[in-house]
Every structure is written in structure tokens, then in C-alpha cells.
Design a protein around this motif. Structure first.
Motif, PDB file in Angstrom:
ATOM      1  N   LEU A 175       0.805  -1.226   0.000  1.00 52.80           N
ATOM      2  CA  LEU A 175       0.000   0.000   0.000  1.00 52.80           C
ATOM      3  C   LEU A 175       0.834   1.270   0.000  1.00 52.80           C
ATOM      4  O   LEU A 175       0.367   2.313   0.451  1.00 52.80           O
ATOM      5  N   LEU A 176       2.091   1.199  -0.485  1.00 54.64           N
ATOM      6  CA  LEU A 176       2.798   2.455  -0.742  1.00 54.64           C
ATOM      7  C   LEU A 176       2.060   3.194  -1.847  1.00 54.64           C
ATOM      8  O   LEU A 176       2.045   4.415  -1.899  1.00 54.64           O
ATOM      9  N   GLY A 235      -9.230  -4.137  -5.969  1.00 54.15           N
ATOM     10  CA  GLY A 235      -8.508  -5.368  -5.686  1.00 54.15           C
ATOM     11  C   GLY A 235      -8.570  -5.727  -4.221  1.00 54.15           C
ATOM     12  O   GLY A 235      -9.150  -4.997  -3.409  1.00 54.15           O
ATOM     13  N   SER A 236      -7.990  -6.862  -3.892  1.00 55.72           N
ATOM     14  CA  SER A 236      -7.948  -7.279  -2.497  1.00 55.72           C
ATOM     15  C   SER A 236      -6.578  -7.864  -2.187  1.00 55.72           C
ATOM     16  O   SER A 236      -5.869  -8.342  -3.079  1.00 55.72           O
ATOM     17  N   LEU A 237      -6.200  -7.790  -0.917  1.00 58.00           N
ATOM     18  CA  LEU A 237      -4.881  -8.236  -0.475  1.00 58.00           C
ATOM     19  C   LEU A 237      -5.039  -9.121   0.743  1.00 58.00           C
ATOM     20  O   LEU A 237      -5.828  -8.831   1.645  1.00 58.00           O
ATOM     21  N   GLY A 266      -7.689  -4.782   5.358  1.00 58.55           N
ATOM     22  CA  GLY A 266      -8.899  -3.975   5.238  1.00 58.55           C
ATOM     23  C   GLY A 266      -8.662  -2.794   4.307  1.00 58.55           C
ATOM     24  O   GLY A 266      -7.769  -1.981   4.536  1.00 58.55           O
ATOM     25  N   LEU A 267      -9.437  -2.726   3.232  1.00 55.80           N
ATOM     26  CA  LEU A 267      -9.278  -1.625   2.274  1.00 55.80           C
ATOM     27  C   LEU A 267     -10.562  -0.803   2.249  1.00 55.80           C
ATOM     28  O   LEU A 267     -11.651  -1.344   2.347  1.00 55.80           O
ATOM     29  N   THR A 268     -10.374   0.496   2.107  1.00 57.59           N
ATOM     30  CA  THR A 268     -11.529   1.374   2.094  1.00 57.59           C
ATOM     31  C   THR A 268     -11.230   2.547   1.168  1.00 57.59           C
ATOM     32  O   THR A 268     -10.063   2.936   1.043  1.00 57.59           O
ATOM     33  N   PRO A 269     -12.236   3.090   0.489  1.00 66.57           N
ATOM     34  CA  PRO A 269     -11.977   4.217  -0.415  1.00 66.57           C
ATOM     35  C   PRO A 269     -11.274   5.355   0.319  1.00 66.57           C
ATOM     36  O   PRO A 269     -11.657   5.709   1.434  1.00 66.57           O
ATOM     37  N   GLY A 312      -7.456   2.835   0.223  1.00 64.21           N
ATOM     38  CA  GLY A 312      -6.418   2.952   1.235  1.00 64.21           C
ATOM     39  C   GLY A 312      -6.679   1.956   2.345  1.00 64.21           C
ATOM     40  O   GLY A 312      -7.661   1.218   2.319  1.00 64.21           O
ATOM     41  N   ALA A 313      -5.764   1.966   3.319  1.00 62.92           N
ATOM     42  CA  ALA A 313      -5.925   1.052   4.449  1.00 62.92           C
ATOM     43  C   ALA A 313      -7.128   1.474   5.278  1.00 62.92           C
ATOM     44  O   ALA A 313      -7.304   2.654   5.577  1.00 62.92           O
TER      45      ALA A 313
END
Lengths: 272, 271
Positions: free
Chosen positions: B57-58, B64-66, B74-77, B84-85
Motif C-alpha cells: 500500500l505504498l 482489488g484485495s490483499l 482492510g481496504l476502504t476508499p 487505502g488502508a
């Protein structure tokens, strides 16, 4: 193996460049002649009466310098920082502040604060009755405020450049290893920016020292205003001015030494 | 992936990334099992560095998903059209499992090599300083820099700096190591010493994802090669297959072009 035992060959040495210039034999001779002449042809007996005030005045000057440099620096760091990565609603006011303060004479700022703000305050009973009033009716808070703002504006600009000059990759590395923004600022960004700024800060601090006599115009008794008093009461023109000139030179040289010690870091040649 | 039943160390699915109107990654999947060494190759602008930087996440991916070490990130707009995280604490914890080695080393120039290596263990992971120092010295010894522990980065060669950066990455005991063109900024004669260190890491079974231009190195060290082109995986598989017998014409042409310029990469073992 983990001890700090660098051999002379391994120890990084930053070329210190020229050695300090010395004034040489003729310099000493000229100085001696000047002092002998001054001692013979000028009057110095007033020093006996006035030296306590002069020393107190020097104390005020130094206190003023130290306070405003310290407070100004505290202000300058966020002012520089928000101009590098802050949102627009912070960076634009910061830039405007620097532009206005750097674009107007310090004397003007001092008078606007002291005569303007200082005469506005008594009109508000809330201020007159507050615990701050005993201070706000004196001159020195206005001197501290305007010198602080001035230093902050100039140094904000210096810090802006210093923060921007730290290689982005090093901050990225900090982020990629899980450092929080504050950790990365405290351990990586600020230390390097501060060392980049130091040489400029040295010069700016000496300029700040030489700006302090302006506070004599709003009745703060710094060393210059003591000298002015001496002149009024003894009708001596040059002697008091010569004495405080020597004092300013000594203080300025001390400041230079101090900053030179601080600046003496071994890593200053950045690798990327 | 072609191999292994070992547990998954990293799984990225459907990674997309746009810079403005330019779509750099158009949906890339990447899975690394424990012990995998994955080489990502591709021409400039193919999105390989961006892909690597999306993994920690640099760069914020657009979609996508990680999943890192079995943990869903956890990703969020982030309000700018990217993901972003969702939790700063989580992403920081996960980043310490994904040590990155950069093209331009990025050692912290106001710290000695030893301080560079101990900074994260001591101040992020909370390992006692004396323990971290002993471990750091072992790592520096391993990359051949024990005698440079108290030297500042500016006084080291590029190869030494990169080996120091690898020691810094090892110090966090990462689950996956990410190498972003680790030898591209080096003088040719310094490439070998860095590749040798990376090879030794691969041999001890570390999970690594490398973006590299060193085809010979990729063939010898990786167990899986991914060829990216225009933001998509064009071809992937075993190194011998992908590099030795490319199916797509574009990969063949790409390998033909780099083959002529990276001969020295096969010398790394012999120095």
C-alpha cells in the motif's frame, strides 16, 4: 564487535574546508593601537556608574533573543511543514503569513502591535479585567510577539526548503517499515531537515540579534536603550555605541561558535 | 502457482491502479506461497514496480484485495478514487511483515548502518535494544558489512548500501520480502555482490517477490516468473518455461531485447 571502534581510516571525515582565518600580527597591532587611542582620547569613567544597567540590558537582549528564537522556531516548523505537504487551507495561510511578515519592516510590525493592538486592548473590559492585563499593559509582550512572528516567518521559509530537501525515498522507506507518520517525522524527517536548516538558522539568528535594538522604540530596556540613555545623560556620542558594538560582536561570535558545534555532523553528504 | 502445498504468504487479487486517466494495472492476480521466489519482469511502464508498491500500500490500488500471511487487509476508499488502508494500525503491522528493498536503497542518511538496521526492530517492533543490536550485527555480518556498522550511508558504495538495506529488511523478520529493482541503480561491477546476497536468501527458503531486469538471475533464483505487459499478466510459469520457451511473441521480443544488455547478470555467482 558492536563497539564504536572506528579506525582513523574508516572514520568518515567531512572536509572541513578552510581553517578559521586569524587576524594575524598586523591585525593585533592595529587593534592595540585602536584601543590605546580609545583609552587615551575618549572618556570611559561613565562605565563605572552604568555597568550594572548595561549588564541588565544585555540580559534583556539575550533573554529576548533566546525566547523569540525558541518560540519562533516552534512556529516555523509547522509553517514550513504545511507548505510542503499540508492541505491548501493550511499551506496558503502559511505562505501568506511568510509573505506579509517578510515583506514589511519589522519596525512597522512592532509599532502596529504595540501602538495598535496595545491601545485597542484597554477598550475591552474583559481584557482589562483579565489576569493577563498586568502583562498586556507592559511593552515587552509586544516585543516578544513581533520578534517571534518575524523569526517564524523567515525560518518557516527555511524549514519549508529543508523539509522539501529530505529525499522522498527515505520517508517512503519509513512508511514501508510500518512507522507511523509521527514516528517517521520525529526520527527521519525532522532530524534531517533540521540539520539541513542549521547553517541558514545560524545567519538568521544573528540577524535576529541585530534586530533586537528596535524594541528600544517601544520602551523595552535592552542593551541598546541603556546606551541611548547614557548618551542622553552624559552627552557622550561615540563611547556608549562603541561599547555595545563590541558586546554585539562578542555575542554574535558566540552564536556562530554554538551553531558551528551543532552543525558538525558526519553524514551531511546525502547519498541520494 | 505451479508448485507447493505450503501455506499462502501473500495473495493479491484483481489489483487495478490508475494514475489519473492512465490505467497502469488492469487487474493482476499474484499469489506467493511460503518459500516462493517470484520474479516479476516486464518492460518499462508495464506496471511491475507499481504492482509491487500496491502490495504494501505504498501505492493505493484502485481496486482489488490483499491477503498477507493469512490476514485480509482492510481496504476502504481513500476519497481520491483509490483504496487505502481501513485501519492504520493494521497496515502498519502488516507492513512490518513485508520488508521492502528499494531501487535507490533509501537508507536513512542521518543514521549509521547499525542504527538503520535496529531502528525498526527497536522502535516499531519493541525489541530490546541490546538484543536488536546483537541480531543486527549478525545480519550485517551475513551481508558482509560487519566492519561498516558504524559508518554512515553516504560513505558506502551503492552495493554496500543495498546490502545494508537488505540487512535492514531482514531485521524485521519479514514473511515476504519485496525487492523493487534492487540492482538497477548500481554500477555493473557492484551488481554481483547484491545478487549473491539475494540468492543466499532464496536458498534458505525465504518468500520473496522481486521486480528485476536481471533475466539470468531470475532464471536461477526464482521458482516462478511473471511477465507483465500493459498492466496485465501476459505470461507466467516456471522460469525455464517462461524465459526459455516463451509462448507469446511479445515476451520473446522482450527477452531478445534485454538478453543483449544483461549478460553480466550471469556472473554473479562467480565473484
Amino acid at each position: 564487535m558492536s563497539e564504536t571502534n572506528l579506525t582513523a581510516a574508516q572514520a568518515p571525515v567531512v572536509a572541513s574546508g578552510r581553517s578559521e582565518p586569524t587576524i594575524g600580527l598586523w591585525g593585533w597591532v592595529i587593534l592595540a593601537v585602536a584601543f590605546a587611542y580609545a583609552g587615551y582620547a575618549m572618556r570611559w569613567d561613565w562605565l563605572l556608574d552604568w555597568y550594572p544597567q548595561l549588564i541588565r540590558g544585555l540580559g534583556t537582549t539575550m533573554l529576548l533573543l533566546a525566547t523569540t528564537v525558541f518560540l519562533g522556531m516552534l512556529l516555523a516548523i509547522p509553517i514550513g511543514l504545511v507548505q510542503v505537504f499540508g492541505p491548501r487551507w493550511l499551506s496558503i495561510p502559511a505562505r501568506a503569513f511568510c509573505t506579509v511578515i517578510r515583506g514589511t519592516p519589522l519596525l512597522l510590525q512592532l509599532w502596529l502591535l504595540y501602538y495598535g493592538l496595545g491601545s485597542l486592548f484597554p477598550q475591552f473590559p474583559a481584557i482589562r479585567d483579565s489576569f493577563l492585563w498586568p502583562y498586556l499593559r507592559q511593552a515587552w509582550p509586544y516585543a516578544v510577539l513581533s520578534l517571534t512572528l518575524s523569526y517564524a516567518a523567515y525560518e518557516g521559509e527555511v524549514f519549508r526548503g529543508a523539509f522539501a530537501g529530505v529525499p522522498k525515498g527515505q520517508l517512503e522507506a519509513a512508511r514501508s517499515f510500518g512507522m507511523s507518520p509521527w514516528h517517521s517525522f520525529r526520527r527521519i524527517w525532522f532530524p534531517q531537515a533540521f540539520h539541513r536548516a542549521l547553517p541558514t538558522l545560524a545567519g538568521e539568528t544573528i540577524l535576529q540579534l541585530k534586530a533586537t535594538p528596535l524594541v528600544a522604540t517601544i520602551t523595552v530596556m535592552d542593551i541598546y536603550s541603556v546606551a541611548a540613555q547614557v548618551r542622553q545623560q552624559t552627552y557622550l556620542t561615540y563611547e556608549p555605541l562603541l561599547v555595545i558594538s563590541v558586546v554585539y560582536i562578542i555575542v554574535a561570535m558566540g552564536l556562530l561558535k554554538l551553531f558551528a558545534t551543532l552543525t558538525n555532523t558526519r553524514y551531511m553528504r546525502a547519498p541520494n | 502457482m505451479a508448485l507447493t502445498h505450503s501455506p499462502e504468504a501473500l495473495r493479491a487479487e484483481g489489483i487495478r491502479k490508475s494514475f489519473g486517466s492512465l490505467e497502469v494495472l488492469k487487474g493482476v492476480d499474484l499469489t506467493a506461497c511460503k518459500g516462493d521466489v517470484i520474479a516479476i519482469i516486464g518492460g518499462s511502464g508495464s506496471g511491475k514496480s507499481t504492482l509491487l508498491r500496491c502490495l504494501n500500500l505504498l501505492e493505493h490500488p484502485t481496486a482489488g484485495s490483499l491477503r498477507i500471511d493469512g490476514e485480509e487487509v482492510g481496504l476502504t476508499p481513500d476519497g481520491r478514487g483509490h483504496l487505502g488502508a481501513a485501519s492504520n494500525a493494521q497496515i502498519r503491522r502488516i507492513r512490518t511483515k513485508l520488508a521492502m528493498v528499494f531501487q535507490s536503497f533509501n537508507l536513512w542518511s542521518h543514521m549509521t548502518l547499525l542504527e538503520n538496521v535496529t531502528e525498526v526492530p527497536v522502535r516499531v517492533l519493541g525489541i530490546p535494544r541490546d538484543k536488536a543490536t546483537v541480531e543486527a550485527m549478525e545480519l550485517l555480518d551475513r551481508v558482509g558489512l560487519a566492519d561498516k556498522a558504524n559508518v554512515y550511508p553516504a560513505f558506502l558504495s551503492g552495493g554496500q548500501q543495498q546490502r545494508g538495506a537488505i540487512a535492514r529488511a531482514l531485521a524485521v523478520q519479514p514473511k515476504v520480502m519485496l525487492f523493487d529493482e534492487p540492482t538497477s541503480a548500481l554500477d555493473p561491477e557492484l551488481v554481483g555482490e547484491v545478487l549473491k546476497v539475494i540468492t543466499s536468501l532464496a536458498e534458505e527458503g525465504r518468500t520473496m517477490i522481486l521486480v528485476t531486469h536481471e533475466m539470468g538471475f531470475a532464471r536461477d533464483v526464482a521458482n516462478h516468473v511473471v511477465f507483465l505487459r500493459d498492466g496485465l499478466v501476459e505470461e507466467q510459469g516456471l522460469p525455464a518455461q517462461v524465459l526459455g520457451n516463451p509462448k507469446s511473441e511479445r515476451l520473446a521480443r522482450f527477452l531478445g531485447n534485454v538478453g543483449r544488455t544483461s549478460d553480466h547478470s550471469t556472473d554473479y555467482g562467480r565473484q
